[in-house]
Design an enzyme around this catalytic site. Sequence first.
Site, PDB file in Angstrom:
ATOM      1  N   LEU A 146     -45.257  26.706   5.702  1.00  0.00           N
ATOM      2  CA  LEU A 146     -46.241  27.210   6.660  1.00  0.00           C
ATOM      3  C   LEU A 146     -46.404  26.234   7.821  1.00  0.00           C
ATOM      4  O   LEU A 146     -47.195  25.296   7.769  1.00  0.00           O
ATOM      5  CB  LEU A 146     -47.585  27.441   5.958  1.00  0.00           C
ATOM      6  CG  LEU A 146     -47.547  28.311   4.687  1.00  0.00           C
ATOM      7  CD1 LEU A 146     -48.931  28.436   4.082  1.00  0.00           C
ATOM      8  CD2 LEU A 146     -46.960  29.691   4.991  1.00  0.00           C
TER       9      LEU A 146
ATOM     10  N   GLU B 161     -36.456  17.848   5.086  1.00  0.00           N
ATOM     11  CA  GLU B 161     -35.169  18.498   5.319  1.00  0.00           C
ATOM     12  C   GLU B 161     -34.084  17.472   5.642  1.00  0.00           C
ATOM     13  O   GLU B 161     -32.924  17.639   5.253  1.00  0.00           O
ATOM     14  CB  GLU B 161     -35.305  19.519   6.457  1.00  0.00           C
ATOM     15  CG  GLU B 161     -36.174  20.712   6.058  1.00  0.00           C
ATOM     16  CD  GLU B 161     -36.659  21.522   7.256  1.00  0.00           C
ATOM     17  OE1 GLU B 161     -36.047  22.561   7.523  1.00  0.00           O
ATOM     18  OE2 GLU B 161     -37.632  21.110   7.908  1.00  0.00           O
TER      19      GLU B 161
ATOM     20  N   ARG C 242     -27.915  19.606  11.070  1.00  0.00           N
ATOM     21  CA  ARG C 242     -28.639  20.836  10.761  1.00  0.00           C
ATOM     22  C   ARG C 242     -28.054  21.954  11.624  1.00  0.00           C
ATOM     23  O   ARG C 242     -27.959  21.839  12.835  1.00  0.00           O
ATOM     24  CB  ARG C 242     -30.118  20.687  11.090  1.00  0.00           C
ATOM     25  CG  ARG C 242     -30.882  21.981  10.826  1.00  0.00           C
ATOM     26  CD  ARG C 242     -32.281  21.964  11.395  1.00  0.00           C
ATOM     27  NE  ARG C 242     -32.945  23.235  11.133  1.00  0.00           N
ATOM     28  CZ  ARG C 242     -33.761  23.833  11.983  1.00  0.00           C
ATOM     29  NH1 ARG C 242     -34.008  23.285  13.161  1.00  0.00           N
ATOM     30  NH2 ARG C 242     -34.331  24.971  11.671  1.00  0.00           N
TER      31      ARG C 242
ATOM     32  N   ASP D 126     -29.508  26.379   7.519  1.00  0.00           N
ATOM     33  CA  ASP D 126     -30.829  26.917   7.160  1.00  0.00           C
ATOM     34  C   ASP D 126     -30.713  28.185   6.324  1.00  0.00           C
ATOM     35  O   ASP D 126     -31.600  28.509   5.539  1.00  0.00           O
ATOM     36  CB  ASP D 126     -31.616  27.275   8.434  1.00  0.00           C
ATOM     37  CG  ASP D 126     -32.425  26.103   8.960  1.00  0.00           C
ATOM     38  OD1 ASP D 126     -32.112  24.966   8.582  1.00  0.00           O
ATOM     39  OD2 ASP D 126     -33.362  26.336   9.746  1.00  0.00           O
TER      40      ASP D 126
END
Length: 397
Positions: free
Chosen positions: A208, A383, A90, A147
């Site tokens: 959220l 993810e 990531r 991202d």
Amino acid sequence: MKILVVNCGSSSLKYQLIDMTSEEALAKGLVERIGIEGSILTQKVNGEKYIIEEPMKDHKKAIELVLKALVDKEHGVISDMSEIAAVGHRVVHGGEKYASSVLIDDEVMKALEDCVKLAPLHNPPNIIGINACRELMPKTPMVAVFDTAFHQTLPDYAYMYPLPYELYEQNGIRKYGFHGTSHRYVSSVASDMMGKDLKDLKVITCHLGNGASLCAVKEGKSVETSMGFTPLAGLAMGTRCGDIDPAILLFMERELKMSPDEVDAVINKKSGVLGISGVSSDFRDIEGAAKEGNKRAKLALDVYHYTVRQTIGAYTAVLNGVDAIVFTAGLGENSAASREEILNGLEYLGIKIDAEKNKQRGKQIEISTEDSKVKVFVIPTDEELMIARDTKEITAK
């Protein structure tokens, strides 16, 4: 095929080893306090914990211990490191250069270094983690998953700030957006749940958590998102202020004689629902305090829900309608009360919620009624799986 997914923070490292045949995580782990006293690795396999407590002076040592834990005869899940076919990393910021995941080589590493000025907190530990893995596993292919990449499809009028154009040309100041891997994953799952192609849908995804962002997805692409040049923009969050009048920052420096570092600490670490409530950045604590009559806690929740509702309303205009709304991440997946409050006032869109279904916590479910014009889903984000899928696809080429 087994893929190791690595997510490096400044003093922590999260990892998963995923078997791509079943897309199941064989092992999940967290390394904490890298470079400081009390370093600890915690690995879970089939619900059982395996803990290593020993000094880890840097990320290289941490990754050495991750590999040691994975091949451990008693607690590991593989017999040899050669079973790891590839590593997916990531990376928070890929700038304008990367609109999709990429196989890591020296040229990519240089580009990541160039992006450090855009993400000074996040990219350096990402780079350190990649370098450590490349050193320890020189023959294993590595992939960077960004991202920011999903939002590189934003039209220019959506990402351009109304500032002097040379600030964009010379310094890259524009909207980038974040949480892209999460928004991409949950929008894809929503289309599967509807039995439709994502390219035929208009979807608003709501990530959220302590950090929070919304994304408008049209024809399978991100066309708008609430975070901006940094992850500070957009919604009110756990400790971040989100969108405020930028002149407030000048007022804090000029009138309150605060230094740039002090202002930075206020808007990044002392604002959001923590700042308003004075209670916590944890929504569970704030919800509890509000129930006990704490007015500032209630106000913090009201402000938070309002900014999300307001942004959903704006994105229906951006999309010229909406077919589905998705809630994900910590609060989105687990707080029925927050989902209800956010959607309260959006009845004009034809949204109808099934109160019983909405009470479910942390599971993949449709919470709208059969006659609701807009489908509403709760979808736990993954993810790591998205990173593993990208890594598999890119290394197979």
